[in-house]
Design a protein around this motif. Structure first.
Motif, PDB file in Angstrom:
ATOM      1  N   MET A  84     -13.679  85.404 -77.802  1.00  0.00           N
ATOM      2  CA  MET A  84     -12.961  85.920 -76.636  1.00  0.00           C
ATOM      3  C   MET A  84     -13.291  85.154 -75.367  1.00  0.00           C
ATOM      4  O   MET A  84     -12.416  84.923 -74.516  1.00  0.00           O
ATOM      5  N   SER A  85     -14.552  84.750 -75.210  1.00  0.00           N
ATOM      6  CA  SER A  85     -14.939  84.044 -73.998  1.00  0.00           C
ATOM      7  C   SER A  85     -14.765  82.530 -74.123  1.00  0.00           C
ATOM      8  O   SER A  85     -14.717  81.830 -73.113  1.00  0.00           O
ATOM      9  N   SER A  86     -14.651  82.028 -75.338  1.00  0.00           N
ATOM     10  CA  SER A  86     -14.518  80.585 -75.536  1.00  0.00           C
ATOM     11  C   SER A  86     -13.064  80.130 -75.535  1.00  0.00           C
ATOM     12  O   SER A  86     -12.762  79.001 -75.139  1.00  0.00           O
ATOM     13  N   TYR A  87     -12.163  81.012 -75.982  1.00  0.00           N
ATOM     14  CA  TYR A  87     -10.747  80.670 -76.048  1.00  0.00           C
ATOM     15  C   TYR A  87      -9.962  81.723 -75.274  1.00  0.00           C
ATOM     16  O   TYR A  87      -9.944  82.899 -75.656  1.00  0.00           O
TER      17      TYR A  87
ATOM     18  N   ALA B  48     -19.230  88.808 -75.037  1.00  0.00           N
ATOM     19  CA  ALA B  48     -18.307  87.928 -74.319  1.00  0.00           C
ATOM     20  C   ALA B  48     -18.859  87.563 -72.938  1.00  0.00           C
ATOM     21  O   ALA B  48     -18.757  86.405 -72.514  1.00  0.00           O
ATOM     22  N   ASP B  49     -19.454  88.530 -72.245  1.00  0.00           N
ATOM     23  CA  ASP B  49     -20.041  88.246 -70.934  1.00  0.00           C
ATOM     24  C   ASP B  49     -21.230  87.295 -71.059  1.00  0.00           C
ATOM     25  O   ASP B  49     -21.438  86.422 -70.203  1.00  0.00           O
ATOM     26  N   ASP B  50     -22.038  87.453 -72.104  1.00  0.00           N
ATOM     27  CA  ASP B  50     -23.165  86.540 -72.313  1.00  0.00           C
ATOM     28  C   ASP B  50     -22.679  85.106 -72.491  1.00  0.00           C
ATOM     29  O   ASP B  50     -23.268  84.161 -71.930  1.00  0.00           O
ATOM     30  N   MET B  51     -21.618  84.931 -73.239  1.00  0.00           N
ATOM     31  CA  MET B  51     -21.085  83.586 -73.448  1.00  0.00           C
ATOM     32  C   MET B  51     -20.485  83.025 -72.161  1.00  0.00           C
ATOM     33  O   MET B  51     -20.634  81.825 -71.876  1.00  0.00           O
TER      34      MET B  51
ATOM     35  N   VAL C 241      -6.876  82.423 -75.014  1.00  0.00           N
ATOM     36  CA  VAL C 241      -5.803  83.124 -75.719  1.00  0.00           C
ATOM     37  C   VAL C 241      -6.366  84.299 -76.515  1.00  0.00           C
ATOM     38  O   VAL C 241      -5.753  85.375 -76.591  1.00  0.00           O
ATOM     39  N   VAL C 242      -7.550  84.137 -77.102  1.00  0.00           N
ATOM     40  CA  VAL C 242      -8.173  85.232 -77.854  1.00  0.00           C
ATOM     41  C   VAL C 242      -8.590  86.350 -76.907  1.00  0.00           C
ATOM     42  O   VAL C 242      -8.375  87.540 -77.172  1.00  0.00           O
TER      43      VAL C 242
ATOM     44  N   VAL D 157     -22.452  92.278 -86.563  1.00  0.00           N
ATOM     45  CA  VAL D 157     -21.872  91.181 -87.350  1.00  0.00           C
ATOM     46  C   VAL D 157     -20.422  90.942 -86.955  1.00  0.00           C
ATOM     47  O   VAL D 157     -19.941  89.793 -86.946  1.00  0.00           O
ATOM     48  N   MET D 158     -19.716  91.996 -86.595  1.00  0.00           N
ATOM     49  CA  MET D 158     -18.327  91.857 -86.177  1.00  0.00           C
ATOM     50  C   MET D 158     -18.201  91.475 -84.704  1.00  0.00           C
ATOM     51  O   MET D 158     -17.353  90.662 -84.322  1.00  0.00           O
ATOM     52  N   ALA D 159     -19.048  92.066 -83.857  1.00  0.00           N
ATOM     53  CA  ALA D 159     -18.893  91.897 -82.412  1.00  0.00           C
ATOM     54  C   ALA D 159     -19.326  90.517 -81.928  1.00  0.00           C
ATOM     55  O   ALA D 159     -18.712  89.964 -81.003  1.00  0.00           O
ATOM     56  N   ILE D 160     -20.360  89.940 -82.528  1.00  0.00           N
ATOM     57  CA  ILE D 160     -20.875  88.659 -82.027  1.00  0.00           C
ATOM     58  C   ILE D 160     -19.837  87.542 -82.160  1.00  0.00           C
ATOM     59  O   ILE D 160     -19.522  86.872 -81.161  1.00  0.00           O
ATOM     60  N   PRO D 161     -19.263  87.279 -83.332  1.00  0.00           N
ATOM     61  CA  PRO D 161     -18.259  86.203 -83.385  1.00  0.00           C
ATOM     62  C   PRO D 161     -17.001  86.510 -82.575  1.00  0.00           C
ATOM     63  O   PRO D 161     -16.424  85.612 -81.942  1.00  0.00           O
ATOM     64  N   ILE D 162     -16.558  87.783 -82.568  1.00  0.00           N
ATOM     65  CA  ILE D 162     -15.355  88.124 -81.804  1.00  0.00           C
ATOM     66  C   ILE D 162     -15.612  87.940 -80.308  1.00  0.00           C
ATOM     67  O   ILE D 162     -14.771  87.401 -79.574  1.00  0.00           O
ATOM     68  N   GLY D 163     -16.782  88.384 -79.820  1.00  0.00           N
ATOM     69  CA  GLY D 163     -17.103  88.214 -78.405  1.00  0.00           C
ATOM     70  C   GLY D 163     -17.197  86.756 -78.002  1.00  0.00           C
ATOM     71  O   GLY D 163     -16.742  86.369 -76.922  1.00  0.00           O
ATOM     72  N   ILE D 164     -17.781  85.933 -78.877  1.00  0.00           N
ATOM     73  CA  ILE D 164     -17.880  84.492 -78.583  1.00  0.00           C
ATOM     74  C   ILE D 164     -16.490  83.868 -78.522  1.00  0.00           C
ATOM     75  O   ILE D 164     -16.188  83.059 -77.629  1.00  0.00           O
TER      76      ILE D 164
END
Length: 284
Positions: A118-121, A175-178, A123-124, A109-116
């Motif tokens: 990280m790869s989408s923005y 993040a790699d998946d995204m 700066v994150v 639950v924590m890793a999925i939104p954070i990983g997305i």
């Protein structure tokens, strides 16, 4: 200088000959990247496992190894049945399974939104990736003393250690998946008028979903590998507690019985998730 007329003639392969050249049969079991039916895969897997068990049993019965250190499979099975009847092994297995799933779901639950993010923005990603890379290389056993200082010796410490061994690995996989989502998908969505939220939810997330489910299955296995570490911290229940107690008294069959139970639970869970993946993503 070399005379051009003296050079060897260049032979050009005949396309008709190349077309008729023999190719490996993909239906052969030894073909490179060949195919196997589901029934054949199950048969080969079961046959190999049974063969290894028979070899192990024979080695133990003949006396090639000291059974104090490597008991036979039949002895391990007898110990397992005794532990089910007299030591509440199934109850301990249920407690361990609950701990693993609670910690794993919390990590996901924590890793999925954070990983997305990280790869989408960028700066994150630039802000979080160095920190996550640093923490994920820290050995979890070395953090057990700090965990006890922070959380005591209760249930929260066990969940924290299981979460710690899963979250930082999973967030980078997400993040790699995204990142692997083709940029053309994003451009097409924007061309059709989708905003950023719609692009993430309806295009990018759906495109990464097959890989995400596969990585969740893999990291769930990693979470199980940290179970023994989590359950030796002032535990009085769980398979890790059972294994650690049996080790203290050199009860090798009981130790191996606990290890086998973990392996069986992991195997069944993995096969169920594989079946879910095949059913949900039949188009792959």
């Amino acid at each position: 200088m070399t005379d051009i007329s003296e050079t060897a003639p260049v032979t050009v392969p005949d396309p008709r000959t190349a077309a008729t050249a023999p190719r490996p049969d993909p239906s052969s079991i030894w073909a490179f990247r060949g195919t196997l039916s589901r029934r054949a895969q199950i048969g080969i897997g079961v046959g190999t496992s049974v063969g290894l068990l028979l070899i192990w049993e024979a080695v133990a019965r003949i006396g090639l190894v000291n059974t104090t250190f490597l008991p036979s499979p039949s002895t391990v099975l007898s110990s397992m049945l005794m532990m089910v009847q007299k030591q509440n092994l199934l109850q301990h297995a249920g407690i361990s399974t609950l701990r693993v799933w609670v910690a794993f779901i919390l990590a996901a639950v924590m890793a999925i939104p954070i990983g997305i993010l990280m790869s989408s923005y960028r700066v994150v990603g630039a802000a979080l990736e160095p920190i996550i890379d640093f923490i994920r290389y820290l050995p979890v056993p070395a953090l057990v003393p700090l965990s006890i200082i922070w959380f005591g010796v209760g249930e929260s410490t066990k969940l924290y250690l299981l979460w710690l061994g899963t979250f930082f690995q999973l967030v980078l996989l997400v993040a790699d998946d995204m990142r692997r989502v083709p940029h053309e998908y994003i451009e097409i969505a924007h061309t059709l008028g989708a905003n950023t939220r719609q692009t993430l939810r309806d295009v990018a997330f759906r495109a990464m979903l097959p890989g995400l489910v596969d990585n969740l299955r893999i990291t769930l296995g990693w979470c199980w590998t940290y179970l023994i570490i989590a359950e030796i911290v002032a535990a009085d229940s769980g398979i890790g507690f059972v294994i650690w107690t049996a080790r203290r008294y050199m009860k090798t069959p009981e130790v191996m019985a606990g290890v086998v139970v973990i392996g069986v639970i992991g195997l069944v869970t993995d096969q169920l998730l594989r079946a879910l993946h095949r059913r949900a993503f039949r188009y792959l």
